[in-house]
Design a protein around this motif. Structure first.
Motif, PDB file in Angstrom:
ATOM      1  N   TYR A 136       0.821  -1.210   0.000  1.00  0.00           N
ATOM      2  CA  TYR A 136       0.000   0.000   0.000  1.00  0.00           C
ATOM      3  C   TYR A 136       0.859   1.266   0.000  1.00  0.00           C
ATOM      4  O   TYR A 136       0.579   2.219  -0.711  1.00  0.00           O
ATOM      5  N   PHE A 137       1.922   1.265   0.810  1.00  0.00           N
ATOM      6  CA  PHE A 137       2.775   2.449   0.922  1.00  0.00           C
ATOM      7  C   PHE A 137       3.992   2.380  -0.001  1.00  0.00           C
ATOM      8  O   PHE A 137       4.826   3.275   0.005  1.00  0.00           O
ATOM      9  N   ASP A 138       4.090   1.303  -0.771  1.00  0.00           N
ATOM     10  CA  ASP A 138       5.171   1.116  -1.738  1.00  0.00           C
ATOM     11  C   ASP A 138       6.550   1.235  -1.078  1.00  0.00           C
ATOM     12  O   ASP A 138       7.402   2.028  -1.490  1.00  0.00           O
ATOM     13  N   VAL A 139       6.738   0.449  -0.026  1.00  0.00           N
ATOM     14  CA  VAL A 139       8.020   0.391   0.671  1.00  0.00           C
ATOM     15  C   VAL A 139       8.415  -1.077   0.820  1.00  0.00           C
ATOM     16  O   VAL A 139       7.608  -1.975   0.621  1.00  0.00           O
ATOM     17  N   SER A 140       9.664  -1.301   1.204  1.00  0.00           N
ATOM     18  CA  SER A 140      10.118  -2.679   1.403  1.00  0.00           C
ATOM     19  C   SER A 140       9.875  -3.117   2.842  1.00  0.00           C
ATOM     20  O   SER A 140       9.717  -2.293   3.743  1.00  0.00           O
ATOM     21  N   LEU A 141       9.882  -4.417   3.043  1.00  0.00           N
ATOM     22  CA  LEU A 141       9.794  -4.933   4.402  1.00  0.00           C
ATOM     23  C   LEU A 141      11.071  -4.617   5.179  1.00  0.00           C
ATOM     24  O   LEU A 141      11.029  -4.460   6.392  1.00  0.00           O
ATOM     25  N   ASP A 142      12.204  -4.505   4.483  1.00  0.00           N
ATOM     26  CA  ASP A 142      13.442  -4.075   5.140  1.00  0.00           C
ATOM     27  C   ASP A 142      13.230  -2.726   5.817  1.00  0.00           C
ATOM     28  O   ASP A 142      13.681  -2.502   6.931  1.00  0.00           O
ATOM     29  N   TYR A 143      12.543  -1.829   5.143  1.00  0.00           N
ATOM     30  CA  TYR A 143      12.268  -0.513   5.716  1.00  0.00           C
ATOM     31  C   TYR A 143      11.343  -0.642   6.927  1.00  0.00           C
ATOM     32  O   TYR A 143      11.603  -0.068   7.975  1.00  0.00           O
ATOM     33  N   THR A 182      16.829  -0.827   7.175  1.00  0.00           N
ATOM     34  CA  THR A 182      17.361   0.269   6.372  1.00  0.00           C
ATOM     35  C   THR A 182      16.458   1.477   6.547  1.00  0.00           C
ATOM     36  O   THR A 182      15.289   1.337   6.914  1.00  0.00           O
ATOM     37  N   ASP A 183      17.016   2.646   6.295  1.00  0.00           N
ATOM     38  CA  ASP A 183      16.214   3.867   6.337  1.00  0.00           C
ATOM     39  C   ASP A 183      15.721   4.254   4.950  1.00  0.00           C
ATOM     40  O   ASP A 183      15.024   5.239   4.790  1.00  0.00           O
ATOM     41  N   LYS A 184      16.108   3.461   3.952  1.00  0.00           N
ATOM     42  CA  LYS A 184      15.660   3.711   2.582  1.00  0.00           C
ATOM     43  C   LYS A 184      14.365   2.934   2.364  1.00  0.00           C
ATOM     44  O   LYS A 184      14.361   1.712   2.464  1.00  0.00           O
ATOM     45  N   PRO A 185      13.291   3.638   2.045  1.00  0.00           N
ATOM     46  CA  PRO A 185      12.020   2.928   1.846  1.00  0.00           C
ATOM     47  C   PRO A 185      12.067   1.853   0.771  1.00  0.00           C
ATOM     48  O   PRO A 185      11.321   0.887   0.821  1.00  0.00           O
ATOM     49  N   GLN A 186      12.966   1.978  -0.204  1.00  0.00           N
ATOM     50  CA  GLN A 186      13.025   0.993  -1.271  1.00  0.00           C
ATOM     51  C   GLN A 186      13.787  -0.264  -0.871  1.00  0.00           C
ATOM     52  O   GLN A 186      13.847  -1.209  -1.630  1.00  0.00           O
ATOM     53  N   GLY A 187      14.387  -0.307   0.299  1.00  0.00           N
ATOM     54  CA  GLY A 187      15.026  -1.522   0.788  1.00  0.00           C
ATOM     55  C   GLY A 187      16.533  -1.536   0.653  1.00  0.00           C
ATOM     56  O   GLY A 187      17.137  -0.630   0.084  1.00  0.00           O
ATOM     57  N   LYS A 188      17.150  -2.579   1.196  1.00  0.00           N
ATOM     58  CA  LYS A 188      18.601  -2.711   1.191  1.00  0.00           C
ATOM     59  C   LYS A 188      19.143  -3.173  -0.156  1.00  0.00           C
ATOM     60  O   LYS A 188      20.171  -2.706  -0.616  1.00  0.00           O
ATOM     61  N   LEU A 189      18.468  -4.119  -0.752  1.00  0.00           N
ATOM     62  CA  LEU A 189      18.990  -4.741  -1.957  1.00  0.00           C
ATOM     63  C   LEU A 189      18.300  -4.260  -3.219  1.00  0.00           C
ATOM     64  O   LEU A 189      18.615  -4.690  -4.308  1.00  0.00           O
ATOM     65  N   TYR A 190      17.362  -3.377  -3.057  1.00  0.00           N
ATOM     66  CA  TYR A 190      16.555  -2.916  -4.167  1.00  0.00           C
ATOM     67  C   TYR A 190      17.368  -2.010  -5.085  1.00  0.00           C
ATOM     68  O   TYR A 190      18.003  -1.076  -4.648  1.00  0.00           O
ATOM     69  N   GLU A 191      17.360  -2.331  -6.337  1.00  0.00           N
ATOM     70  CA  GLU A 191      17.997  -1.478  -7.340  1.00  0.00           C
ATOM     71  C   GLU A 191      17.081  -1.447  -8.539  1.00  0.00           C
ATOM     72  O   GLU A 191      16.946  -2.451  -9.246  1.00  0.00           O
ATOM     73  N   TYR A 192      16.434  -0.334  -8.752  1.00  0.00           N
ATOM     74  CA  TYR A 192      15.457  -0.233  -9.823  1.00  0.00           C
ATOM     75  C   TYR A 192      16.150   0.006 -11.150  1.00  0.00           C
ATOM     76  O   TYR A 192      16.772   1.033 -11.360  1.00  0.00           O
ATOM     77  N   LYS A 193      16.064  -0.972 -12.008  1.00  0.00           N
ATOM     78  CA  LYS A 193      16.571  -0.853 -13.366  1.00  0.00           C
ATOM     79  C   LYS A 193      15.509  -1.451 -14.282  1.00  0.00           C
ATOM     80  O   LYS A 193      15.494  -2.659 -14.505  1.00  0.00           O
ATOM     81  N   PRO A 194      14.615  -0.601 -14.735  1.00  0.00           N
ATOM     82  CA  PRO A 194      13.553  -1.143 -15.586  1.00  0.00           C
ATOM     83  C   PRO A 194      14.129  -1.737 -16.863  1.00  0.00           C
ATOM     84  O   PRO A 194      15.057  -1.195 -17.441  1.00  0.00           O
TER      85      PRO A 194
END
Length: 118
Positions: free
Chosen positions: A54-61, A66-78
């Motif tokens: 719903y909030f578009d964040v990772s469970l790591d967050y 991690t303090d990054k909402p996208q997570g520790k291992l997340y790397e967005y490369k479409p």
């Protein structure tokens, strides 16, 4: 875990949603949301997954890893499909056909698209 409750509250407060309104969206009670946020009880995994989606964040967050909402291992490369017709149509409609720079800009974008696939 205290950090989980704090993160859940921060996410909810971030979009100015009351506990009551959030509870109705999730399908639970305001008291239940309050217990999660004050660390009186732990939310079940299904609720945590719902928050992440719903909030578009990772469970790591949410778990404070991690303090990054996208997570520790997340790397967005479409990934752009090779010879993506949809992308080509998008580029075509972005430019005014009467512009003298139109063709050059399209060529540059098409070249960038080709490089992004590599």
């Amino acid at each position: 875990m205290k950090i989980v409750g704090e993160r859940l509250r921060t996410l909810r407060d971030g979009i100015k949603l009351s506990q009551t309104k959030l509870a109705s969206i999730i399908g639970t009670t305001q008291a239940c949301i309050n217990r999660y946020e004050t660390d009186v009880s732990s939310p079940p995994l299904t609720v945590l997954l719902w928050y992440a989606d719903y909030f578009d964040v990772s469970l790591d967050y949410i778990f404070g890893r991690t303090d990054k909402p996208q997570g520790k291992l997340y790397e967005y490369k479409p990934k752009i499909a090779e010879d993506s017709e949809e992308m080509r149509r998008f580029i075509e409609m972005c430019f005014d056909p009467n512009s003298p720079m139109n063709e050059r800009l399209k060529e540059t974008l098409m070249k960038m698209l080709g490089e992004a696939k590599k």
